[in-house]
Design a protein around this motif. Structure first.
Motif, mmCIF file in Angstrom:
data_model
loop_
_atom_site.group_PDB
_atom_site.id
_atom_site.type_symbol
_atom_site.label_atom_id
_atom_site.label_comp_id
_atom_site.label_asym_id
_atom_site.label_seq_id
_atom_site.Cartn_x
_atom_site.Cartn_y
_atom_site.Cartn_z
ATOM 1 N N SER A 197 -9.627 0.992 3.074
ATOM 2 C CA SER A 197 -9.847 2.788 3.312
ATOM 3 C C SER A 197 -8.263 2.857 1.510
ATOM 4 C CB SER A 197 -9.230 3.112 4.322
ATOM 5 O OG SER A 197 -8.064 2.551 5.127
ATOM 6 N N LYS A 198 -7.970 2.002 1.468
ATOM 7 C CA LYS A 198 -6.613 2.446 0.388
ATOM 8 C C LYS A 198 -6.937 1.944 -0.786
ATOM 9 C CE LYS A 198 -3.485 3.640 3.981
ATOM 10 N NZ LYS A 198 -2.090 3.410 4.477
ATOM 11 N N GLN A 223 -16.509 -0.904 4.602
ATOM 12 C CA GLN A 223 -15.650 -2.447 3.871
ATOM 13 C C GLN A 223 -16.262 -2.346 2.559
ATOM 14 O OE1 GLN A 223 -14.603 -5.355 6.791
ATOM 15 N NE2 GLN A 223 -13.356 -3.978 7.661
ATOM 16 N N GLU A 224 -17.120 -2.888 2.125
ATOM 17 C CA GLU A 224 -18.496 -3.029 1.204
ATOM 18 C C GLU A 224 -18.533 -2.444 0.141
ATOM 19 O OE1 GLU A 224 -21.888 -4.876 1.714
ATOM 20 O OE2 GLU A 224 -21.081 -6.677 2.758
ATOM 21 N N GLN A 225 -19.097 -0.976 1.032
ATOM 22 C CA GLN A 225 -19.099 -0.103 0.267
ATOM 23 C C GLN A 225 -17.905 0.371 -0.767
ATOM 24 O OE1 GLN A 225 -21.609 1.810 -0.592
ATOM 25 N NE2 GLN A 225 -20.788 3.628 -1.516
ATOM 26 N N LYS A 226 -16.550 0.819 0.355
ATOM 27 C CA LYS A 226 -15.935 1.466 -0.696
ATOM 28 C C LYS A 226 -14.851 0.243 -2.157
ATOM 29 C CE LYS A 226 -13.938 3.403 3.756
ATOM 30 N NZ LYS A 226 -12.984 3.022 4.788
ATOM 31 N N ILE A 227 -15.171 -1.147 -1.445
ATOM 32 C CA ILE A 227 -14.795 -1.770 -2.498
ATOM 33 C C ILE A 227 -16.049 -1.453 -3.728
ATOM 34 C CG2 ILE A 227 -14.650 -3.670 -3.066
ATOM 35 C CD1 ILE A 227 -14.114 -4.818 -0.355
ATOM 36 N N ILE A 228 -16.903 -1.208 -3.346
ATOM 37 C CA ILE A 228 -17.956 -1.201 -4.303
ATOM 38 C C ILE A 228 -17.522 0.535 -5.527
ATOM 39 C CG2 ILE A 228 -20.519 -0.121 -5.159
ATOM 40 C CD1 ILE A 228 -21.192 -2.108 -2.745
ATOM 41 N N GLU A 229 -17.258 1.462 -4.444
ATOM 42 C CA GLU A 229 -16.413 2.327 -5.003
ATOM 43 C C GLU A 229 -15.606 2.205 -6.018
ATOM 44 O OE1 GLU A 229 -16.266 4.805 -2.377
ATOM 45 O OE2 GLU A 229 -18.273 5.487 -1.479
ATOM 46 N N PHE A 238 1.056 -1.029 -0.401
ATOM 47 C CA PHE A 238 -0.297 -0.049 -0.640
ATOM 48 C C PHE A 238 0.422 1.349 0.287
ATOM 49 C CE2 PHE A 238 -4.474 -1.425 -0.031
ATOM 50 C CZ PHE A 238 -3.880 -2.641 -0.136
ATOM 51 N N ASN A 239 2.526 1.161 -0.468
ATOM 52 C CA ASN A 239 3.105 2.377 -0.042
ATOM 53 C C ASN A 239 3.049 2.016 -1.648
ATOM 54 O OD1 ASN A 239 4.657 4.337 0.274
ATOM 55 N ND2 ASN A 239 6.469 3.429 1.327
ATOM 56 N N THR A 240 2.215 3.317 -1.946
ATOM 57 C CA THR A 240 2.080 3.615 -3.831
ATOM 58 C C THR A 240 3.468 4.714 -4.345
ATOM 59 O OG1 THR A 240 0.014 5.481 -3.349
ATOM 60 C CG2 THR A 240 -0.208 3.036 -4.257
ATOM 61 N N GLY A 241 3.856 5.144 -3.456
ATOM 62 C CA GLY A 241 5.410 5.755 -2.928
ATOM 63 C C GLY A 241 6.509 4.875 -3.980
ATOM 64 N N ASN A 242 6.255 3.973 -3.606
ATOM 65 C CA ASN A 242 7.327 2.970 -3.767
ATOM 66 C C ASN A 242 7.322 2.301 -5.380
ATOM 67 O OD1 ASN A 242 9.118 0.492 -4.165
ATOM 68 N ND2 ASN A 242 8.917 -0.156 -1.456
ATOM 69 N N LYS A 243 8.192 2.830 -6.015
ATOM 70 C CA LYS A 243 8.001 2.213 -6.655
ATOM 71 C C LYS A 243 7.551 0.766 -7.838
ATOM 72 C CE LYS A 243 13.048 1.562 -8.206
ATOM 73 N NZ LYS A 243 12.779 -0.172 -8.297
ATOM 74 N N ASP A 244 8.329 -0.237 -6.860
ATOM 75 C CA ASP A 244 8.614 -1.729 -6.661
ATOM 76 C C ASP A 244 6.989 -2.134 -6.058
ATOM 77 O OD1 ASP A 244 10.329 -1.986 -8.267
ATOM 78 O OD2 ASP A 244 11.446 -2.169 -6.647
ATOM 79 N N HIS A 245 5.860 -1.307 -5.637
ATOM 80 C CA HIS A 245 4.641 -1.435 -4.711
ATOM 81 C C HIS A 245 3.947 -2.683 -5.568
ATOM 82 C CE1 HIS A 245 3.138 1.023 -7.385
ATOM 83 N NE2 HIS A 245 1.496 0.422 -6.673
ATOM 84 N N TYR A 246 3.883 -2.651 -6.743
ATOM 85 C CA TYR A 246 2.799 -3.577 -7.956
ATOM 86 C C TYR A 246 3.390 -4.964 -7.091
ATOM 87 C CZ TYR A 246 6.488 -3.005 -10.888
ATOM 88 O OH TYR A 246 8.054 -3.631 -11.653
ATOM 89 N N GLU A 268 -1.268 -0.323 -13.438
ATOM 90 C CA GLU A 268 -1.923 -1.334 -13.768
ATOM 91 C C GLU A 268 -1.621 -2.228 -13.202
ATOM 92 O OE1 GLU A 268 -4.675 -3.207 -14.770
ATOM 93 O OE2 GLU A 268 -5.049 -0.970 -14.986
ATOM 94 N N SER A 269 0.082 -2.294 -12.612
ATOM 95 C CA SER A 269 0.319 -3.458 -12.297
ATOM 96 C C SER A 269 0.189 -3.817 -11.260
ATOM 97 C CB SER A 269 1.694 -3.813 -12.408
ATOM 98 O OG SER A 269 1.990 -4.119 -13.947
ATOM 99 N N ALA A 270 -0.485 -3.382 -10.430
ATOM 100 C CA ALA A 270 -1.340 -2.781 -9.391
ATOM 101 C C ALA A 270 -3.276 -3.560 -9.034
ATOM 102 C CB ALA A 270 -0.845 -1.531 -8.163
ATOM 103 N N LEU A 271 -3.408 -2.383 -10.105
ATOM 104 C CA LEU A 271 -4.773 -1.877 -9.757
ATOM 105 C C LEU A 271 -5.410 -4.360 -10.244
ATOM 106 C CD1 LEU A 271 -5.575 0.687 -11.727
ATOM 107 C CD2 LEU A 271 -6.271 -0.337 -9.051
ATOM 108 N N ARG A 272 -4.862 -4.430 -11.308
ATOM 109 C CA ARG A 272 -5.256 -6.366 -11.161
ATOM 110 C C ARG A 272 -5.064 -7.153 -10.112
ATOM 111 N NH1 ARG A 272 -4.148 -10.939 -11.142
ATOM 112 N NH2 ARG A 272 -2.154 -10.750 -10.440
ATOM 113 N N PRO A 273 -4.124 -6.920 -9.288
ATOM 114 C CA PRO A 273 -4.273 -8.359 -8.461
ATOM 115 C C PRO A 273 -4.966 -7.446 -6.723
ATOM 116 C CG PRO A 273 -2.028 -7.403 -8.370
ATOM 117 C CD PRO A 273 -2.442 -6.648 -9.172
ATOM 118 N N ILE A 274 -5.265 -6.213 -6.766
ATOM 119 C CA ILE A 274 -6.242 -5.551 -5.567
ATOM 120 C C ILE A 274 -7.220 -5.776 -6.479
ATOM 121 C CG2 ILE A 274 -6.947 -3.002 -5.008
ATOM 122 C CD1 ILE A 274 -4.118 -4.538 -3.860
ATOM 123 N N SER A 275 -8.004 -5.432 -7.647
ATOM 124 C CA SER A 275 -9.539 -6.259 -7.726
ATOM 125 C C SER A 275 -9.212 -7.306 -8.077
ATOM 126 C CB SER A 275 -9.097 -5.077 -8.978
ATOM 127 O OG SER A 275 -8.671 -6.784 -10.055
#
Length: 176
Positions: free
Chosen positions: A75-76, A106-112, A41-49, A83-90
């Protein structure tokens, strides 16, 4: 911070074997899950994905390890854009929607987040497909989701690849 974990994952690649080896390292050392989540969840790290890739495989195997971190995760998730992070997060969102008891917040945040990923043009099909599946599961408890999901899938059906069409067709059939 566990230096071995950092080194292992920073030196890893997208190859399945590399990701599986790192996931197994976490599964063998479950106390490291909190560090893995912080790094993912440290999206500032270039390797976070890369950490997201490993998190996906770990949670696919042992989803209960996410329990203490569900609020943080939910929440995060909207902060991701790589995109390389979005696929596993989704995909993790799909796991959670299918197999976990979530709070309304939690449901609402996932839905959004899933709806956002569906409507954004620059999000790749795999992320959209996992979002559709997660929303389908969450729609079992929130019937308004199906109305919106049907509309989006129908409107976007011709815009995307055969894979998107296959998932769309499957989910539309299940919603009838």
């Amino acid at each position: 911070m566990n230096l071995e974990l950092l080194q292992r994952i920073e030196n890893s690649s997208a190859h399945r074997k590399s990701r599986e080896d790192n996931a197994q390292y976490i599964l063998n050392n479950p106390k490291l899950i909190s560090e893995l989540i912080k790094l993912a969840f440290n999206t500032g790290n270039k390797d976070h994905y890369k950490y997201c890739w490993i998190l996906e495989l770990v949670l696919e195997e042992r989803l209960h390890l996410a329990d203490p971190f569900l609020d943080v995760f939910c929440s995060k998730i909207s902060k991701f854009s790589h995109e390389s992070a979005l696929r596993p997060i989704s995909k993790i969102c799909m796991f959670l929607a299918k197999h976990m008891i979530l709070t309304k917040d939690q449901e609402q945040k996932i839905i959004e987040s899933c709806f956002d990923w569906l409507i954004l043009e620059n999000v790749k099909v795999a992320t959209k497909a996992y979002s559709i599946r997660a929303l389908f599961e969450l729609g079992k408890k929130n019937d308004w989701i199906y109305l919106e999901l049907k509309r989006i899938i129908s409107d976007d059906y011709t815009k995307y690849s055969a894979a998107y069409k296959a998932v769309s067709k499957e989910i539309l059939k299940k919603m009838k």
